[in-house]
Scaffold this active site. Structure first.
Site, PDB file in Angstrom:
ATOM      1  N   CYS A 131       0.750  -1.230  -0.040  1.00 60.95           N
ATOM      2  CA  CYS A 131       0.015  -0.090   0.166  1.00 60.95           C
ATOM      3  C   CYS A 131       1.025   1.290   0.060  1.00 60.95           C
ATOM      4  O   CYS A 131       2.089   1.267   0.563  1.00 60.95           O
ATOM      5  CB  CYS A 131      -0.985   0.157   1.288  1.00 60.95           C
ATOM      6  SG  CYS A 131      -2.301  -1.209   1.318  1.00 60.95           S
ATOM      7  N   ARG A 133       4.097  -0.461  -4.609  1.00 58.90           N
ATOM      8  CA  ARG A 133       3.558  -0.962  -3.354  1.00 58.90           C
ATOM      9  C   ARG A 133       2.234  -1.713  -3.076  1.00 58.90           C
ATOM     10  O   ARG A 133       1.966  -2.015  -2.296  1.00 58.90           O
ATOM     11  CB  ARG A 133       3.807   0.406  -2.394  1.00 58.90           C
ATOM     12  CG  ARG A 133       4.780   0.720  -2.195  1.00 58.90           C
ATOM     13  CD  ARG A 133       5.914  -0.079  -1.614  1.00 58.90           C
ATOM     14  NE  ARG A 133       7.223   0.328  -1.251  1.00 58.90           N
ATOM     15  CZ  ARG A 133       7.718   0.528  -0.037  1.00 58.90           C
ATOM     16  NH1 ARG A 133       7.106   0.159   0.913  1.00 58.90           N
ATOM     17  NH2 ARG A 133       9.006   1.005   0.123  1.00 58.90           N
ATOM     18  N   TRP A 141      -2.854  -2.581  -1.677  1.00 53.19           N
ATOM     19  CA  TRP A 141      -2.869  -4.043  -1.694  1.00 53.19           C
ATOM     20  C   TRP A 141      -3.693  -4.612  -0.959  1.00 53.19           C
ATOM     21  O   TRP A 141      -3.729  -4.262   0.364  1.00 53.19           O
ATOM     22  CB  TRP A 141      -1.295  -4.284  -1.438  1.00 53.19           C
ATOM     23  CG  TRP A 141      -1.104  -5.738  -1.799  1.00 53.19           C
ATOM     24  CD1 TRP A 141      -0.848  -6.129  -2.771  1.00 53.19           C
ATOM     25  CD2 TRP A 141      -1.131  -6.666  -0.610  1.00 53.19           C
ATOM     26  NE1 TRP A 141      -0.578  -7.817  -2.730  1.00 53.19           N
ATOM     27  CE2 TRP A 141      -0.810  -8.130  -1.517  1.00 53.19           C
ATOM     28  CE3 TRP A 141      -1.513  -7.020   0.637  1.00 53.19           C
ATOM     29  CZ2 TRP A 141      -0.733  -9.358  -0.645  1.00 53.19           C
ATOM     30  CZ3 TRP A 141      -1.411  -8.070   1.287  1.00 53.19           C
ATOM     31  CH2 TRP A 141      -1.112  -9.260   0.380  1.00 53.19           C
ATOM     32  N   ASN A 188      -2.221   2.359   5.718  1.00 52.56           N
ATOM     33  CA  ASN A 188      -1.531   1.287   5.409  1.00 52.56           C
ATOM     34  C   ASN A 188      -1.304   0.518   6.704  1.00 52.56           C
ATOM     35  O   ASN A 188      -1.027   0.711   7.748  1.00 52.56           O
ATOM     36  CB  ASN A 188      -0.062   1.768   4.887  1.00 52.56           C
ATOM     37  CG  ASN A 188       0.939   0.496   4.462  1.00 52.56           C
ATOM     38  OD1 ASN A 188       0.533  -0.582   4.659  1.00 52.56           O
ATOM     39  ND2 ASN A 188       2.159   1.058   4.308  1.00 52.56           N
ATOM     40  N   GLY A 189      -1.675  -1.018   6.624  1.00 58.06           N
ATOM     41  CA  GLY A 189      -1.674  -1.837   7.875  1.00 58.06           C
ATOM     42  C   GLY A 189      -2.675  -2.849   8.112  1.00 58.06           C
ATOM     43  O   GLY A 189      -3.814  -2.598   7.232  1.00 58.06           O
ATOM     44  N   GLU A 201      16.063 -19.489  -5.169  1.00 54.13           N
ATOM     45  CA  GLU A 201      15.872 -18.253  -5.633  1.00 54.13           C
ATOM     46  C   GLU A 201      15.650 -18.052  -7.213  1.00 54.13           C
ATOM     47  O   GLU A 201      14.644 -17.450  -7.679  1.00 54.13           O
ATOM     48  CB  GLU A 201      17.113 -17.200  -5.388  1.00 54.13           C
ATOM     49  CG  GLU A 201      17.126 -15.806  -5.952  1.00 54.13           C
ATOM     50  CD  GLU A 201      15.891 -14.946  -5.226  1.00 54.13           C
ATOM     51  OE1 GLU A 201      15.207 -15.288  -4.225  1.00 54.13           O
ATOM     52  OE2 GLU A 201      15.732 -13.852  -5.771  1.00 54.13           O
ATOM     53  N   LYS A 217      12.028 -16.516  -8.654  1.00 56.83           N
ATOM     54  CA  LYS A 217      11.908 -15.362  -9.651  1.00 56.83           C
ATOM     55  C   LYS A 217      11.159 -15.770 -10.993  1.00 56.83           C
ATOM     56  O   LYS A 217      10.155 -15.148 -11.118  1.00 56.83           O
ATOM     57  CB  LYS A 217      13.061 -15.206 -10.197  1.00 56.83           C
ATOM     58  CG  LYS A 217      14.484 -14.272  -9.531  1.00 56.83           C
ATOM     59  CD  LYS A 217      13.748 -12.866  -9.300  1.00 56.83           C
ATOM     60  CE  LYS A 217      13.135 -12.837  -8.065  1.00 56.83           C
ATOM     61  NZ  LYS A 217      13.872 -12.477  -6.525  1.00 56.83           N
ATOM     62  N   GLU A 256       7.337 -15.909  -9.855  1.00 59.88           N
ATOM     63  CA  GLU A 256       6.456 -14.743  -9.220  1.00 59.88           C
ATOM     64  C   GLU A 256       6.339 -13.650 -10.547  1.00 59.88           C
ATOM     65  O   GLU A 256       5.164 -13.139 -10.474  1.00 59.88           O
ATOM     66  CB  GLU A 256       7.304 -14.106  -8.200  1.00 59.88           C
ATOM     67  CG  GLU A 256       8.573 -13.393  -8.537  1.00 59.88           C
ATOM     68  CD  GLU A 256       9.291 -12.632  -7.301  1.00 59.88           C
ATOM     69  OE1 GLU A 256       8.627 -12.290  -6.474  1.00 59.88           O
ATOM     70  OE2 GLU A 256      10.498 -12.639  -7.119  1.00 59.88           O
ATOM     71  N   HIS A 272      14.318 -38.737  -5.003  1.00 58.79           N
ATOM     72  CA  HIS A 272      13.623 -39.203  -3.552  1.00 58.79           C
ATOM     73  C   HIS A 272      12.243 -38.485  -3.925  1.00 58.79           C
ATOM     74  O   HIS A 272      11.338 -38.119  -2.955  1.00 58.79           O
ATOM     75  CB  HIS A 272      14.123 -38.463  -2.388  1.00 58.79           C
ATOM     76  CG  HIS A 272      15.423 -38.862  -2.545  1.00 58.79           C
ATOM     77  ND1 HIS A 272      15.607 -40.101  -1.867  1.00 58.79           N
ATOM     78  CD2 HIS A 272      16.659 -38.287  -2.493  1.00 58.79           C
ATOM     79  CE1 HIS A 272      16.724 -40.267  -1.592  1.00 58.79           C
ATOM     80  NE2 HIS A 272      17.715 -39.325  -2.002  1.00 58.79           N
ATOM     81  N   LYS A 304       5.514  -4.678  -3.383  1.00 56.41           N
ATOM     82  CA  LYS A 304       6.657  -4.487  -2.463  1.00 56.41           C
ATOM     83  C   LYS A 304       6.611  -4.379  -1.238  1.00 56.41           C
ATOM     84  O   LYS A 304       5.707  -3.534  -0.967  1.00 56.41           O
ATOM     85  CB  LYS A 304       7.557  -3.652  -3.424  1.00 56.41           C
ATOM     86  CG  LYS A 304       9.116  -3.616  -3.130  1.00 56.41           C
ATOM     87  CD  LYS A 304       9.932  -4.417  -4.124  1.00 56.41           C
ATOM     88  CE  LYS A 304      11.396  -4.043  -3.878  1.00 56.41           C
ATOM     89  NZ  LYS A 304      11.891  -5.125  -4.629  1.00 56.41           N
TER      90      LYS A 304
HETATM   91  C1  F6R Z   1      10.753 -11.869  -3.998  1.00 57.24           C
HETATM   92  C2  F6R Z   1      10.731 -10.739  -3.251  1.00 57.24           C
HETATM   93  C3  F6R Z   1      10.138 -10.936  -1.754  1.00 57.24           C
HETATM   94  C4  F6R Z   1      11.078 -10.255  -0.804  1.00 57.24           C
HETATM   95  C5  F6R Z   1      10.415 -10.387   0.513  1.00 57.24           C
HETATM   96  C6  F6R Z   1      11.329  -9.714   1.752  1.00 57.24           C
HETATM   97  O1  F6R Z   1      11.376 -11.327  -5.484  1.00 57.24           O
HETATM   98  O2  F6R Z   1      10.913  -9.472  -3.385  1.00 57.24           O
HETATM   99  O3  F6R Z   1      10.299 -12.215  -1.369  1.00 57.24           O
HETATM  100  O4  F6R Z   1      12.310 -10.596  -0.954  1.00 57.24           O
HETATM  101  O5  F6R Z   1       9.099  -9.932   0.599  1.00 57.24           O
HETATM  102  O6  F6R Z   1      11.288  -8.344   1.421  1.00 57.24           O
HETATM  103  P1  F6R Z   1      12.508  -7.542   2.492  1.00 57.24           P
HETATM  104  O7  F6R Z   1      13.837  -7.913   1.814  1.00 57.24           O
HETATM  105  O8  F6R Z   1      12.027  -5.954   1.757  1.00 57.24           O
HETATM  106  O9  F6R Z   1      12.284  -7.578   3.684  1.00 57.24           O
END
Ligand code: F6R
Length: 616
Positions: free
Chosen positions: A2, A27, A74, A100-101, A489, A493, A496, A512, A611
């Site tokens: 948000c 966000r 969000w 936000n929250g 990782e 990527k 997502e 396994h 984000k």
């Molecule tokens: C994946 C991604 C998320 C963040 C996670 C932690 O590409 O961006 O998995 O890594 O939400 O975010 P931070 O690092 O901001 O605590």
């Protein structure tokens, strides 16, 4: 998660707010709205979907004024609808609020308010908070205006459980916007004859670089020429005016098609920045002054816990392998969401690191507080220097990677793993590594940015490979040792941003159970550089080939064996095992990126994501 922007000043608020919302769209992008105060009346425009939908609505039904609040959402409580978009009003329709929250006890409060005759237009917890503040306001006998608004806000906030970064305005108090925070970030931007609120400075950095980061329980009253900060806990609250380190240009895409691509290409520089001033040749070690610990104190550490979420937790897993290999200190990785509720035995010489790009992730912040509550030294590894985790930790290491706007983390991951290597080197040199070994590690670290640039120069080849496999039903990502976390990782990527189901495993786990998934439609991406487990990886590749599974390998430049056994190879330069996850992650980021672009996905704003996850 948000985004919030507020403006009060000499200009029309609408363009400032819309520009701020566009900069905060990463966000949250479920819906957006503005509330504008003019001539003693507040007008609202809000719309589900992207900010472009809100802009179209405002073009059809214009609104203008010098005071306003805005939000990009969000969704947490209530679906993605126009009605659930913020700002929300109280019962009187004269108070508007962006939030936000999460208000955890909203259902009980709502029930009570309904019994008192309140009617609600949305399913959100935010609207309940707006009604509660409005109810307190209406119940006060004092004269309408700012003091009464602040008093009612204080009284409402003492009744709510949960987290909030809020800004609100009331038609009775046209000269101010009021904000408060607990658990969700909120910052004041100070201009000349104008002031701003934002949940993230990137929203307002085009207008001002003077910022005041609010603390939990702060309540700020913002006028066009002044502001006052008090604490919900009583009295005035101290504050500091900080200079924002980056400019509006740093948060633009430049000539790149997407923020994610720009951030992938920034990595030679961001990896260098993570090491800048921290490599000390004369002592053959790394120095991390921000930890605030003497060599004696570091020597006493006999266990390390690395915690974080998502990509940061994968960086932590890389850290486990790297620090144990270089420093022989036992390391454990815990998802922050598990650490906070798990009653882990924590001997007193345990050092906790909270890894977070944003420094605002709710679970990681809660893990930090849990560690501190237990009397441990808790350090942060953050990118956002003004973040709550950076401020509340006992010290730490900044990534210095610059703003990361793409929702999928890229440059922050390689910065985090680089810092893990610096920690491994530093702790190793305090323990058993010789000067010669230390110098060799320094040489390898310094060579990293150039090697990353060499991988980036193969983007066209990686794009061709991505397009070849873009219609895969699912993908497997496999690696051993240091590259098992890199496989996790790589899979994250891919899924997502392209929505192709992808799973990461240690290569040997194939037999396994996982091997049951292998078909000609399910490619396997093996991270198989020429390292100590290369031959083992090749055997696992053969097992997949025997079942007609296509193989994409991440291999060491010049390695004939991998070229023969894989269908396609993404090349990385030769490097020591402990640094290979940094190099291996680059082609995997590009593989995911080009796959998503080929499939027409919205790379910077993937479905359902946002984000900085500031809710549990
Ligand atoms: C994946 C991604 C998320 C963040 C996670 C932690 O590409 O961006 O998995 O890594 O939400 O975010 P931070 O690092 O901001 O605590």
């Amino acid at each position: 998660m948000c985004g919030i922007v507020g403006y009060i000043g000499k200009h029309d608020a609408v363009p400032v707010l819309l520009d701020g919302l566009r900069r905060l769209e990463y966000r949250g992008y479920d819906s957006a709205g503005v509330a504008i105060l003019a001539d003693g009346k507040i007008s609202v425009r809000k719309k589900s979907g992207r900010i472009a939908n809100l802009t179209d609505l405002i073009a059809q039904s214009p609104v203008a004024g010098h005071v306003g609040i805005a939000h990009t959402r969000w969704a947490t409580h209530g679906g993605v609808t126009d009605a659930n978009a913020h700002p929300h009003s109280d019962q009187s329709g004269r108070l508007f609020l962006c939030h936000n929250g999460v208000i955890e006890n909203y259902a009980t409060i709502k029930e009570q308010l309904i019994s008192e005759g309140h009617t609600f237009k949305s399913q959100t917890d935010t609207e309940v908070l707006a009604h509660l503040i409005g109810k307190e306001y209406d119940a006060l006998a004092s004269a309408p205006g700012t003091a009464r608004l602040v008093k009612s806000l204080r009284s409402a906030l003492t009744q709510v459980v949960g987290t909030y970064g809020i800004i609100l305005m009331h038609a009775d108090a046209p000269g101010v916007i009021v904000g408060a925070r607990r658990g969700s970030p909120l910052v004041l931007g100070l201009g000349s004859g104008e002031n701003f609120f934002a949940s993230d400075v990137s929203a307002i950095v085009a207008h001002t670089r003077e910022a005041v980061y609010l603390k939990d329980f702060d309540i700020a009253v913002l006028g066009a020429n002044d502001f006052e900060i008090t604490s919900l806990l009583g009295g005035a609250s101290g504050y500091e005016v900080s200079k924002v380190e980056f400019s509006a240009d740093d948060v633009s895409k430049g000539s790149y098609a997407h923020y994610m691509l720009k951030e992938i290409h920034e990595q030679p520089e961001t990896i260098r920045d993570a090491m800048r001033g921290r490599l000390v040749r004369e002592e053959a070690t790394a120095k991390l002054g921000g930890l605030g610990m003497t060599p004696q104190q570091l020597r006493e550490v006999d266990r390390i816990i690395l915690t974080g979420c998502g990509t940061a937790s994968h960086a932590a897993m890389c850290g486990e392998y790297i620090i144990e290999a270089l420093a022989h200190v036992p390391v454990e990785v815990e998802f922050a969401s598990e650490f906070r509720y798990r009653n882990l035995p924590l001997p007193k010489d345990t050092l906790v690191f909270c890894i977070s790009q944003s420094g605002e992730t709710a679970d990681t912040l809660a893990a930090l507080r849990e560690g501190k509550r237990k009397g441990l030294r808790v350090l942060g590894i953050c990118n956002n220097v003004a973040s709550t985790i950076a401020r509340e930790s006992d010290g730490g290491v900044y990534m210095h990677a610059g703003p990361e706007i793409g929702v999928a983390a890229t440059k922050s991951f390689t910065s985090q793993v680089t810092i893990m290597a610096l920690l491994g080197l530093m702790l190793g040199r305090i323990r058993h590594l010789s000067t010669t070994e230390g110098l060799r590690i320094l040489d390898e670290l310094e060579a990293l940015p150039g090697k990353v640039a060499r991988i980036l120069a193969q983007s066209d080849h990686i794009r061709a490979v991505a397009e070849k496999y873009a219609h895969a039903k699912a993908m497997m990502f496999l690696g051993r040792q240091f590259n098992y976390p890199a496989a996790l990782e790589g899979a994250l990527k891919m899924k997502e941003i392209s929505y192709i189901h992808a799973s990461g495993y240690p290569s040997a786990e194939l037999k396994h159970g996982v091997i049951a998934l292998i078909t000609p439609e399910v490619p396997s991406v093996f991270i198989a550089p020429e390292d100590s487990v290369f031959e083992k990886n090749v055997s696992n590749i053969e097992e997949v080939k025997a079942r007609k599974g296509p193989i994409i390998a991440v291999g060491t430049e010049g390695c004939d064996r991998i070229a023969k056994v894989a269908d396609d190879v993404l090349w990385i330069p030769e490097c020591p095992d402990y640094l290979s996850p940094i190099l291996a992650s680059i082609p995997l980021q590009l593989l995911a990126y080009y796959t998503a672009v080929h499939l027409g996905c919205d790379v910077d704003k993937p479905r359902n994501l946002a984000k900085s996850v500031t809710v549990e």
